[in-house]
Design a protein around this motif. Structure first.
Motif, PDB file in Angstrom:
ATOM      1  N   THR A  41      -0.216 -10.121  12.255  1.00  0.00           N
ATOM      2  CA  THR A  41      -1.264 -10.036  12.568  1.00  0.00           C
ATOM      3  C   THR A  41      -2.414  -9.289  10.942  1.00  0.00           C
ATOM      4  OG1 THR A  41      -1.047  -7.934  13.237  1.00  0.00           O
ATOM      5  CG2 THR A  41      -1.115  -9.458  14.976  1.00  0.00           C
ATOM      6  N   GLY A  42      -1.598  -9.589   9.790  1.00  0.00           N
ATOM      7  CA  GLY A  42      -1.890  -9.137   8.727  1.00  0.00           C
ATOM      8  C   GLY A  42      -2.818 -10.800   7.822  1.00  0.00           C
ATOM      9  N   GLY A  43      -3.206 -10.689   6.917  1.00  0.00           N
ATOM     10  CA  GLY A  43      -3.865 -11.366   5.518  1.00  0.00           C
ATOM     11  C   GLY A  43      -3.512 -12.517   5.996  1.00  0.00           C
ATOM     12  N   MET A  44      -2.747 -13.014   5.860  1.00  0.00           N
ATOM     13  CA  MET A  44      -2.318 -14.427   6.028  1.00  0.00           C
ATOM     14  C   MET A  44      -2.708 -14.990   7.505  1.00  0.00           C
ATOM     15  SD  MET A  44      -1.808 -16.141   2.931  1.00  0.00           S
ATOM     16  CE  MET A  44      -0.970 -17.205   3.425  1.00  0.00           C
ATOM     17  N   ARG A  55       3.933  -7.753  16.749  1.00  0.00           N
ATOM     18  CA  ARG A  55       5.185  -6.449  17.318  1.00  0.00           C
ATOM     19  C   ARG A  55       3.265  -5.593  17.915  1.00  0.00           C
ATOM     20  NH1 ARG A  55       7.586  -3.585  11.726  1.00  0.00           N
ATOM     21  NH2 ARG A  55       5.503  -3.277  10.622  1.00  0.00           N
ATOM     22  N   VAL A  90       4.965 -12.858   8.208  1.00  0.00           N
ATOM     23  CA  VAL A  90       5.088 -11.613   7.857  1.00  0.00           C
ATOM     24  C   VAL A  90       5.785 -11.447   6.592  1.00  0.00           C
ATOM     25  CG1 VAL A  90       5.580 -11.667  10.271  1.00  0.00           C
ATOM     26  CG2 VAL A  90       7.225 -12.692   8.832  1.00  0.00           C
ATOM     27  N   PRO A  91       6.268 -10.189   6.070  1.00  0.00           N
ATOM     28  CA  PRO A  91       6.491  -9.958   4.664  1.00  0.00           C
ATOM     29  C   PRO A  91       8.048 -10.867   4.726  1.00  0.00           C
ATOM     30  CG  PRO A  91       6.605  -8.137   5.534  1.00  0.00           C
ATOM     31  CD  PRO A  91       6.311  -8.942   6.584  1.00  0.00           C
ATOM     32  N   CYS A 130       5.385 -19.271   5.068  1.00  0.00           N
ATOM     33  CA  CYS A 130       4.685 -19.298   3.800  1.00  0.00           C
ATOM     34  C   CYS A 130       4.893 -17.984   3.025  1.00  0.00           C
ATOM     35  CB  CYS A 130       2.831 -19.023   4.763  1.00  0.00           C
ATOM     36  SG  CYS A 130       2.774 -17.371   5.142  1.00  0.00           S
ATOM     37  N   THR A 131       6.245 -17.600   3.025  1.00  0.00           N
ATOM     38  CA  THR A 131       6.547 -16.100   2.262  1.00  0.00           C
ATOM     39  C   THR A 131       6.823 -16.242   1.204  1.00  0.00           C
ATOM     40  OG1 THR A 131       8.837 -16.408   2.570  1.00  0.00           O
ATOM     41  CG2 THR A 131       6.828 -15.449   4.489  1.00  0.00           C
ATOM     42  N   ASN A 132       6.644 -14.761   0.385  1.00  0.00           N
ATOM     43  CA  ASN A 132       6.978 -15.093  -1.070  1.00  0.00           C
ATOM     44  C   ASN A 132       7.378 -14.145  -1.196  1.00  0.00           C
ATOM     45  OD1 ASN A 132       5.565 -17.471  -2.502  1.00  0.00           O
ATOM     46  ND2 ASN A 132       3.431 -15.825  -2.449  1.00  0.00           N
ATOM     47  N   VAL A 165      -1.684 -19.478  -2.945  1.00  0.00           N
ATOM     48  CA  VAL A 165      -2.857 -19.438  -3.406  1.00  0.00           C
ATOM     49  C   VAL A 165      -3.037 -18.317  -2.356  1.00  0.00           C
ATOM     50  CG1 VAL A 165      -4.102 -21.780  -4.116  1.00  0.00           C
ATOM     51  CG2 VAL A 165      -4.442 -20.825  -1.581  1.00  0.00           C
ATOM     52  N   HIS A 166      -3.960 -16.810  -2.867  1.00  0.00           N
ATOM     53  CA  HIS A 166      -4.241 -16.115  -2.289  1.00  0.00           C
ATOM     54  C   HIS A 166      -4.598 -16.187  -0.547  1.00  0.00           C
ATOM     55  CE1 HIS A 166      -6.196 -12.116  -1.502  1.00  0.00           C
ATOM     56  NE2 HIS A 166      -5.435 -11.712  -2.646  1.00  0.00           N
ATOM     57  N   ALA A 167      -4.884 -15.010   0.319  1.00  0.00           N
ATOM     58  CA  ALA A 167      -5.224 -15.573   1.659  1.00  0.00           C
ATOM     59  C   ALA A 167      -6.824 -15.477   1.507  1.00  0.00           C
ATOM     60  CB  ALA A 167      -5.101 -14.434   2.315  1.00  0.00           C
TER      61      ALA A 167
HETATM   62  N1  LIG Z   1      -1.335 -12.466   1.354  1.00  0.00           N
HETATM   63  C1  LIG Z   1      -2.006 -13.595   0.578  1.00  0.00           C
HETATM   64  O1  LIG Z   1      -2.336 -13.611  -0.459  1.00  0.00           O
HETATM   65  C2  LIG Z   1      -0.717 -13.851   0.346  1.00  0.00           C
HETATM   66  C3  LIG Z   1      -0.627 -14.764  -0.344  1.00  0.00           C
HETATM   67  C4  LIG Z   1       0.252 -16.415   0.158  1.00  0.00           C
HETATM   68  C5  LIG Z   1       1.822 -15.788   0.926  1.00  0.00           C
HETATM   69  N2  LIG Z   1       1.201 -14.640   1.480  1.00  0.00           N
HETATM   70  C6  LIG Z   1       2.843 -14.370   2.493  1.00  0.00           C
HETATM   71  O2  LIG Z   1       2.415 -14.157   3.388  1.00  0.00           O
HETATM   72  C7  LIG Z   1       3.185 -13.665   3.965  1.00  0.00           C
HETATM   73  C8  LIG Z   1       2.079 -12.511   4.777  1.00  0.00           C
HETATM   74  O3  LIG Z   1       1.621 -11.599   4.014  1.00  0.00           O
HETATM   75  P1  LIG Z   1       0.218 -11.172   4.354  1.00  0.00           P
HETATM   76  O4  LIG Z   1      -0.556 -10.964   3.074  1.00  0.00           O
HETATM   77  O5  LIG Z   1      -0.165 -11.257   6.100  1.00  0.00           O
HETATM   78  O6  LIG Z   1       1.205  -9.816   4.763  1.00  0.00           O
HETATM   79  P2  LIG Z   1       0.279  -8.563   5.769  1.00  0.00           P
HETATM   80  O7  LIG Z   1      -0.883  -8.293   5.592  1.00  0.00           O
HETATM   81  O8  LIG Z   1       1.083  -7.040   5.238  1.00  0.00           O
HETATM   82  O9  LIG Z   1       0.858  -8.474   6.826  1.00  0.00           O
HETATM   83  C9  LIG Z   1       2.137  -8.823   7.346  1.00  0.00           C
HETATM   84  C10 LIG Z   1       2.574  -8.654   9.173  1.00  0.00           C
HETATM   85  O10 LIG Z   1       4.077  -9.135   8.962  1.00  0.00           O
HETATM   86  C11 LIG Z   1       4.289  -8.049  10.384  1.00  0.00           C
HETATM   87  N3  LIG Z   1       5.077  -7.310  10.139  1.00  0.00           N
HETATM   88  C12 LIG Z   1       6.039  -6.096   9.468  1.00  0.00           C
HETATM   89  N4  LIG Z   1       7.342  -6.075   9.710  1.00  0.00           N
HETATM   90  C13 LIG Z   1       7.590  -6.730  10.820  1.00  0.00           C
HETATM   91  C14 LIG Z   1       8.094  -7.402  11.563  1.00  0.00           C
HETATM   92  N5  LIG Z   1       9.568  -6.164  11.454  1.00  0.00           N
HETATM   93  N6  LIG Z   1       7.727  -7.879  12.767  1.00  0.00           N
HETATM   94  C15 LIG Z   1       7.188  -8.237  12.811  1.00  0.00           C
HETATM   95  N7  LIG Z   1       6.373  -8.188  12.276  1.00  0.00           N
HETATM   96  C16 LIG Z   1       6.387  -7.706  11.683  1.00  0.00           C
HETATM   97  C17 LIG Z   1       2.953  -6.868   9.837  1.00  0.00           C
HETATM   98  O11 LIG Z   1       3.138  -6.398  11.415  1.00  0.00           O
HETATM   99  P3  LIG Z   1       2.396  -4.791  11.263  1.00  0.00           P
HETATM  100  O12 LIG Z   1       0.881  -4.750  11.211  1.00  0.00           O
HETATM  101  O13 LIG Z   1       2.405  -4.211  13.153  1.00  0.00           O
HETATM  102  O14 LIG Z   1       3.272  -3.593  10.354  1.00  0.00           O
HETATM  103  C18 LIG Z   1       1.841  -7.485   9.904  1.00  0.00           C
HETATM  104  O15 LIG Z   1       1.250  -8.174  10.741  1.00  0.00           O
HETATM  105  C19 LIG Z   1       4.260 -13.181   3.064  1.00  0.00           C
HETATM  106  O16 LIG Z   1       5.551 -13.216   3.208  1.00  0.00           O
HETATM  107  C20 LIG Z   1       3.228 -12.620   1.460  1.00  0.00           C
HETATM  108  O17 LIG Z   1       4.773 -12.810   0.657  1.00  0.00           O
HETATM  109  C21 LIG Z   1       0.712 -14.035   0.939  1.00  0.00           C
END
Ligand SMILES: NC(=O)c1ccc[n+]([C@@H]2O[C@H](COP(=O)([O-])OP(=O)(O)OC[C@H]3O[C@@H](n4cnc5c(N)ncnc54)[C@H](OP(=O)(O)O)[C@@H]3O)[C@@H](O)[C@H]2O)c1
Length: 213
Positions: A8-11, A31, A65-66, A89-91, A130-132
């Motif tokens: 439910t985060g950025g991506m 979760r 997710v991470p 899409c994870t890194n 690329v960034h979200a």
């Molecule tokens: N942000 C970017 O610009 C970007 C770009 C390209 C790739 N990515 C990759 O995309 C993935 C997600 O990034 P994001 O920026 O969306 O991260 P984020 O904003 O931190 O969101 C992460 C999500 O994962 C959930 N999560 C964490 N641990 C969990 C678990 N054990 N079980 C279930 N859910 C869990 C979090 O839930 P809670 O809120 O409950 O903690 C949250 O909803 C990462 O792997 C990142 O490397 C990100």
């Protein structure tokens, strides 16, 4: 297409939102189910629930997710994910000297670990470079040529799904080889982020020769 989004985060917001705007049915799973409800309302998703619930909804399922969590979640939901396309899409990155470093072993990829954790699913690596925030801009905002989204996949159905998901954002699909090349896409993210942190523009490292476009 019906698309499950786990996270439910950025991506989740950026890609889930882009797909919902393009008319796809998006199902958000978190979760924290309250966060899933809030995000679903914000992006116009078709439904919300737990990660297990959303894993069983989509023809394609995004793991937003991470990186260390993604294979764990894939194993937990392997039954629900069987027969579906998992979009990774994870890194797998952590801060390191002079930028970020890969946290995976040499040659290994998160996409490969997800595939081993959910052997009944098809895995595709995409959307990690690329960034979200970039998904909020229409493709036309980037100039005459739509940006490309590289992906790695083995399965023809996974290729079909990711092609549809990329095209829905107005971008063009860029085949980057089979899933065993996903480690290169993950390493490319480390390169790109390192260049940004150093104040550079990674795209400038790949100019087209005059007359080739
Ligand atoms: N942000 C970017 O610009 C970007 C770009 C390209 C790739 N990515 C990759 O995309 C993935 C997600 O990034 P994001 O920026 O969306 O991260 P984020 O904003 O931190 O969101 C992460 C999500 O994962 C959930 N999560 C964490 N641990 C969990 C678990 N054990 N079980 C279930 N859910 C869990 C979090 O839930 P809670 O809120 O409950 O903690 C949250 O909803 C990462 O792997 C990142 O490397 C990100």
């Amino acid at each position: 297409m019906r698309i499950g989004v786990l996270g439910t985060g950025g991506m989740a917001a950026a890609l889930g939102g882009a797909w919902a705007r393009a008319g796809h049915e998006v199902f958000v799973g978190g979760r924290d189910t309250e966060a899933a409800e809030v995000l679903a309302g914000r992006i116009g998703a078709a439904g919300h629930g737990t990660t297990a619930w959303a894993a069983g909804r989509g023809e394609a399922v995004l793991l937003a997710v991470p990186a260390p969590v993604a294979p764990v979640l894939a194993r937990e939901h392997a039954g629900a994910l069987a027969g579906r396309t998992i979009v990774d899409c994870t890194n797998p990155l952590a801060p390191g000297p002079g930028g970020v470093m890969l946290t995976t072993a040499a040659g290994a990829s998160v996409a490969g670990l997800i595939g081993a954790a959910a052997p009944g699913a098809r895995v595709v690596k995409a959307f990690n470079l690329v960034h979200a925030s970039m998904w909020e801009h229409p493709a036309a905002a980037f100039g005459v040529t739509a940006p490309a989204v590289p992906f790695c996949a083995d399965d023809p159905r996974a290729v079909e799904h990711v092609t549809e998901l990329i095209t829905a954002t107005g971008r063009s699909p860029m085949p980057a080889g089979a899933l065993d090349r996903a480690a290169y896409l993950e390493a490319t993210a480390a390169f790109v982020i390192g260049v940004w942190w150093a104040g550079g523009a990674p795209s400038l490292a790949f100019p087209e020769a005059p007359g080739t476009t």
